[in-house]
Design a protein around this motif. Sequence first.
Motif, PDB file in Angstrom:
ATOM      1  N   TYR A   1      38.501  27.624  40.667  1.00 39.47           N
ATOM      2  CA  TYR A   1      37.683  27.772  41.872  1.00 39.47           C
ATOM      3  C   TYR A   1      38.569  28.038  43.080  1.00 39.47           C
ATOM      4  CZ  TYR A   1      34.219  25.631  38.794  1.00 39.47           C
ATOM      5  OH  TYR A   1      33.397  25.354  37.733  1.00 39.47           O
ATOM      6  N   GLY A   2      39.722  27.396  43.120  1.00 41.44           N
ATOM      7  CA  GLY A   2      40.668  27.678  44.194  1.00 41.44           C
ATOM      8  C   GLY A   2      41.193  29.092  44.128  1.00 41.44           C
ATOM      9  N   VAL A   3      41.428  29.578  42.905  1.00 39.46           N
ATOM     10  CA  VAL A   3      41.865  30.962  42.747  1.00 39.46           C
ATOM     11  C   VAL A   3      40.785  31.914  43.268  1.00 39.46           C
ATOM     12  CG1 VAL A   3      42.440  32.758  41.060  1.00 39.46           C
ATOM     13  CG2 VAL A   3      43.444  30.472  40.841  1.00 39.46           C
ATOM     14  N   GLY A   4      39.525  31.590  43.004  1.00 42.31           N
ATOM     15  CA  GLY A   4      38.433  32.419  43.514  1.00 42.31           C
ATOM     16  C   GLY A   4      38.426  32.491  45.029  1.00 42.31           C
ATOM     17  N   ILE A   5      38.657  31.348  45.684  1.00 39.76           N
ATOM     18  CA  ILE A   5      38.732  31.347  47.146  1.00 39.76           C
ATOM     19  C   ILE A   5      39.921  32.176  47.619  1.00 39.76           C
ATOM     20  CG2 ILE A   5      39.087  29.895  49.182  1.00 39.76           C
ATOM     21  CD1 ILE A   5      36.283  29.705  47.958  1.00 39.76           C
ATOM     22  N   ALA A   6      41.055  32.041  46.929  1.00 40.66           N
ATOM     23  CA  ALA A   6      42.243  32.823  47.281  1.00 40.66           C
ATOM     24  C   ALA A   6      41.963  34.319  47.170  1.00 40.66           C
ATOM     25  CB  ALA A   6      43.414  32.428  46.387  1.00 40.66           C
ATOM     26  N   GLN A   7      41.233  34.712  46.139  1.00 42.46           N
ATOM     27  CA  GLN A   7      40.890  36.122  45.989  1.00 42.46           C
ATOM     28  C   GLN A   7      39.992  36.584  47.129  1.00 42.46           C
ATOM     29  OE1 GLN A   7      39.195  36.337  42.042  1.00 42.46           O
ATOM     30  NE2 GLN A   7      41.194  36.639  41.083  1.00 42.46           N
ATOM     31  N   ARG A   8      39.026  35.780  47.503  1.00 40.42           N
ATOM     32  CA  ARG A   8      38.135  36.141  48.611  1.00 40.42           C
ATOM     33  C   ARG A   8      38.909  36.244  49.925  1.00 40.42           C
ATOM     34  NH1 ARG A   8      32.884  36.071  48.124  1.00 40.42           N
ATOM     35  NH2 ARG A   8      32.506  35.290  50.232  1.00 40.42           N
ATOM     36  N   ALA A   9      40.069  35.560  49.987  1.00 37.96           N
ATOM     37  CA  ALA A   9      40.921  35.623  51.176  1.00 37.96           C
ATOM     38  C   ALA A   9      41.942  36.748  51.094  1.00 37.96           C
ATOM     39  CB  ALA A   9      41.635  34.286  51.372  1.00 37.96           C
ATOM     40  N   TRP A  10      41.886  37.567  50.019  1.00 28.36           N
ATOM     41  CA  TRP A  10      42.785  38.713  49.843  1.00 28.36           C
ATOM     42  C   TRP A  10      44.217  38.281  49.546  1.00 28.36           C
ATOM     43  CZ3 TRP A  10      41.621  44.114  51.713  1.00 28.36           C
ATOM     44  CH2 TRP A  10      40.252  44.317  51.939  1.00 28.36           C
ATOM     45  N   LEU A  11      44.413  37.135  48.927  1.00 30.30           N
ATOM     46  CA  LEU A  11      45.768  36.642  48.685  1.00 30.30           C
ATOM     47  C   LEU A  11      46.368  37.273  47.435  1.00 30.30           C
ATOM     48  CD1 LEU A  11      45.626  32.823  49.494  1.00 30.30           C
ATOM     49  CD2 LEU A  11      45.898  34.775  51.036  1.00 30.30           C
ATOM     50  N   ASP A  12      47.560  37.779  47.574  1.00 31.35           N
ATOM     51  CA  ASP A  12      48.304  38.246  46.416  1.00 31.35           C
ATOM     52  C   ASP A  12      49.187  37.102  45.922  1.00 31.35           C
ATOM     53  OD1 ASP A  12      51.137  38.456  47.636  1.00 31.35           O
ATOM     54  OD2 ASP A  12      49.923  39.615  49.033  1.00 31.35           O
TER      55      ASP A  12
ATOM     56  N   PRO B   1      37.644  44.615  43.128  1.00 31.16           N
ATOM     57  CA  PRO B   1      37.401  43.280  42.570  1.00 31.16           C
ATOM     58  C   PRO B   1      36.167  42.634  43.192  1.00 31.16           C
ATOM     59  CG  PRO B   1      39.728  43.559  43.069  1.00 31.16           C
ATOM     60  CD  PRO B   1      39.013  44.747  43.653  1.00 31.16           C
ATOM     61  N   PRO B   2      35.343  41.970  42.399  1.00 26.12           N
ATOM     62  CA  PRO B   2      34.102  41.385  42.923  1.00 26.12           C
ATOM     63  C   PRO B   2      34.312  40.458  44.114  1.00 26.12           C
ATOM     64  CG  PRO B   2      34.057  41.396  40.536  1.00 26.12           C
ATOM     65  CD  PRO B   2      35.419  41.856  40.932  1.00 26.12           C
ATOM     66  N   ALA B   3      35.401  39.680  44.113  1.00 25.62           N
ATOM     67  CA  ALA B   3      35.623  38.722  45.197  1.00 25.62           C
ATOM     68  C   ALA B   3      35.783  39.395  46.559  1.00 25.62           C
ATOM     69  CB  ALA B   3      36.856  37.868  44.896  1.00 25.62           C
ATOM     70  N   LEU B   4      36.108  40.679  46.569  1.00 26.27           N
ATOM     71  CA  LEU B   4      36.319  41.395  47.830  1.00 26.27           C
ATOM     72  C   LEU B   4      35.060  42.102  48.323  1.00 26.27           C
ATOM     73  CD1 LEU B   4      39.816  43.089  47.324  1.00 26.27           C
ATOM     74  CD2 LEU B   4      39.279  40.809  48.207  1.00 26.27           C
ATOM     75  N   ARG B   5      34.000  42.122  47.550  1.00 32.99           N
ATOM     76  CA  ARG B   5      32.846  42.968  47.866  1.00 32.99           C
ATOM     77  C   ARG B   5      31.927  42.332  48.911  1.00 32.99           C
ATOM     78  NH1 ARG B   5      31.179  44.903  41.692  1.00 32.99           N
ATOM     79  NH2 ARG B   5      33.346  45.274  40.984  1.00 32.99           N
ATOM     80  N   GLU B   6      32.427  42.249  50.140  1.00 32.40           N
ATOM     81  CA  GLU B   6      31.671  41.622  51.223  1.00 32.40           C
ATOM     82  C   GLU B   6      31.611  42.509  52.462  1.00 32.40           C
ATOM     83  OE1 GLU B   6      30.017  38.969  50.834  1.00 32.40           O
ATOM     84  OE2 GLU B   6      30.918  37.985  49.085  1.00 32.40           O
ATOM     85  N   ASP B   7      32.002  43.789  52.340  1.00 23.22           N
ATOM     86  CA  ASP B   7      32.120  44.684  53.488  1.00 23.22           C
ATOM     87  C   ASP B   7      33.037  44.062  54.532  1.00 23.22           C
ATOM     88  OD1 ASP B   7      31.793  46.944  55.035  1.00 23.22           O
ATOM     89  OD2 ASP B   7      29.936  46.249  55.975  1.00 23.22           O
ATOM     90  N   GLY B   8      34.162  43.560  54.048  1.00 24.26           N
ATOM     91  CA  GLY B   8      35.152  42.962  54.924  1.00 24.26           C
ATOM     92  C   GLY B   8      36.417  43.795  55.017  1.00 24.26           C
ATOM     93  N   GLY B   9      36.285  45.103  54.839  1.00 24.70           N
ATOM     94  CA  GLY B   9      37.430  45.987  54.903  1.00 24.70           C
ATOM     95  C   GLY B   9      37.871  46.499  53.551  1.00 24.70           C
ATOM     96  N   GLU B  10      37.156  46.069  52.493  1.00 29.36           N
ATOM     97  CA  GLU B  10      37.575  46.499  51.152  1.00 29.36           C
ATOM     98  C   GLU B  10      37.346  47.986  50.913  1.00 29.36           C
ATOM     99  OE1 GLU B  10      33.235  45.367  50.611  1.00 29.36           O
ATOM    100  OE2 GLU B  10      34.958  44.687  51.800  1.00 29.36           O
ATOM    101  N   ILE B  11      36.300  48.549  51.505  1.00 25.67           N
ATOM    102  CA  ILE B  11      36.048  49.990  51.333  1.00 25.67           C
ATOM    103  C   ILE B  11      37.185  50.790  51.969  1.00 25.67           C
ATOM    104  CG2 ILE B  11      34.507  51.903  51.860  1.00 25.67           C
ATOM    105  CD1 ILE B  11      33.296  50.019  49.836  1.00 25.67           C
ATOM    106  N   GLU B  12      37.537  50.430  53.204  1.00 26.01           N
ATOM    107  CA  GLU B  12      38.595  51.134  53.907  1.00 26.01           C
ATOM    108  C   GLU B  12      39.926  51.010  53.159  1.00 26.01           C
ATOM    109  OE1 GLU B  12      35.303  50.278  56.622  1.00 26.01           O
ATOM    110  OE2 GLU B  12      36.409  49.084  55.168  1.00 26.01           O
ATOM    111  N   ALA B  13      40.220  49.791  52.657  1.00 20.27           N
ATOM    112  CA  ALA B  13      41.464  49.585  51.914  1.00 20.27           C
ATOM    113  C   ALA B  13      41.463  50.387  50.625  1.00 20.27           C
ATOM    114  CB  ALA B  13      41.648  48.098  51.615  1.00 20.27           C
ATOM    115  N   ALA B  14      40.307  50.471  49.968  1.00 21.12           N
ATOM    116  CA  ALA B  14      40.215  51.241  48.729  1.00 21.12           C
ATOM    117  C   ALA B  14      40.461  52.725  48.983  1.00 21.12           C
ATOM    118  CB  ALA B  14      38.849  51.024  48.077  1.00 21.12           C
ATOM    119  N   VAL B  15      39.894  53.242  50.066  1.00 22.35           N
ATOM    120  CA  VAL B  15      40.083  54.648  50.403  1.00 22.35           C
ATOM    121  C   VAL B  15      41.565  54.955  50.623  1.00 22.35           C
ATOM    122  CG1 VAL B  15      39.652  56.389  52.191  1.00 22.35           C
ATOM    123  CG2 VAL B  15      37.770  54.968  51.351  1.00 22.35           C
ATOM    124  N   LEU B  16      42.274  54.015  51.249  1.00 25.31           N
ATOM    125  CA  LEU B  16      43.694  54.216  51.560  1.00 25.31           C
ATOM    126  C   LEU B  16      44.615  53.816  50.407  1.00 25.31           C
ATOM    127  CD1 LEU B  16      43.712  52.816  55.218  1.00 25.31           C
ATOM    128  CD2 LEU B  16      43.823  55.218  54.519  1.00 25.31           C
TER     129      LEU B  16
END
Length: 574
Positions: A540-551, A310-325
């Motif tokens: 906009y709040g949902v966007g922030i929640a996504q950037r925070a990895w919130l389910d 997801p675009p909101a996660l694309r910050e090199d904040g662990g998304e690559i590692e999580a995707a691999v797993l």
Amino acid sequence: MERMNDEVAALLQEYADLIAITGGDAFKIRVYEKAARSVGGFAQDIAGLDERGLRRIPNVGASIAAKIDEYAHTGAIHQLEELRARVPAGVRLLTTIPTLGPKKAMVLYRERGIDSVESLERAIHAGALQGLPGFGARTEENLLHGIQVLGKTGRRVHIGLAMPLAEDIVARLAAVPGCDRCAYAGSLRRMKDTIGDIDVLATADDSAPLMSAFTALPCVTEVVARGETKCSVRTPTLQVDLRVVRRDSWGAALQYFTGSKAHNIRTREIAVHRKLKLSEYGVFDVNTGARIASAREEDVYAMLGLPWIPPALREDGGEIEAAVLGELPRLATDADIRGDLHTHTRLSDGLATLEEMAAAAAARGYAYYAVTDHAPNLYMQRMTDDKALDQRERVRRLGSAHPGTRFLHGTELNLDPDGEVDWPPEFLAGFDVCVASVHSHFTLPRARMTRRLVRACENPHIKIIGHPTGRVIGRREPVDADWEEVFAACARTGTALEIDAFPDRLDLPAGLARRALGHGVVFSIGSDAHAVPHLANMRYGVGIAQRAWLDPGHVINTWPPDRLLRFLGDGRGR
């Protein structure tokens, strides 16, 4: 498409600011400020309304209606133009510095010739303000801090200004004959809270019609550069860059221009290790040079051995590692939101009636909706016990008009410096939901601010801490608190932290929200709507929640009504 309401609201606010700068009547300033808020928050698009229709807008009288009508027919307001001529643009920009009001900005210009933020900073460091009444050492210190706050956002604007502009541009370009696809990318697609420029991507066999349409857009003030497939323009708000790519390169280009830079570096590194080359044109086999993926983002990521991220996660904040797993979260989306737990009406500082806000919430398909007008200690709102109780009875009657929505009577309490709130426990017990927020004393020492927030969590009647850091983007810094201690208190007491979706707040910020998630904290995404159109700020709040990895499970207003009501009753809702 942008509404005329937003343009007119900005002009009326500018008119109020210019009246203040030139020493005009305080009552007149307030009249125009109220009118600006009312026009901006008016549910109907004012384009096409005559003067009689305009006067139906709250706080818009005959004189202001005439000015709006003049703008609609001529594109200008002559009295505003006269005021603009009297005040240099640089002086108006001075008023954007936190703590610097319009009167003092005009004093700086008249007495010291200061007409820009840069010249003010130089004057302070040179001691040129010494001896100027009202500009002592403490004032200079506050001004330098205000300049620093302003500088952190630079020429960036909050997402609430960038998004409507981008959506309007994309809609207009998508309608150009020959345009196959069009979308915004960059930090806006990643839902960052502030935006430095807008990247627009389009596909077409012939780019010339798109380039012509782009440079002729009503919002364009200057064409910075124009080529065959790339064009850059300036608008009053931001620079916008358009890139036109081949249809079969859409996925690779969208992935590349969405970014972030750090995320793209990681994906290119993965490509190299797999003997591939990744660029905005596609994924290529290094040995043969053959392009093996490019049309869809999903295909690009698949060739890297990754699921679509997801675009909101694309910050090199662990998304690559999580995707691999295979551990990427199922992010909360707009579709998951079942209600709004932070809104205001005319009873405090809102612009719409309870009935208007309730009808708009029901029209959004909400299963529940809370009105949370301000409590008495925010003195300018003039709330009383009787007003709150009368509103409660009106809230209880709303269900008959909108049987598909459960209406909750709430309040937004004011946290005093010691963490106490407006009403005693026996009165608070009558509310369905209590949000508690910091509205003053933003500079308390760290330990005292932390205790203030922790005490709010420990109050059994408080279920949500509203806009927790108190920040206003570009205007006020976050409060200083030991957030780890606050998060632990929230988790211990079952108190939700709000992600306030109003675009100049977006508070709790994504970084802090992700840290809070690690403590097991739950969240509420609230629009903080003060008018019917503000309900749409929820995204906009949902966007922030996504950037925070919130389910969705960690966002209480995605929960079914029964579970939410259990949470509001005991703070757990399991």
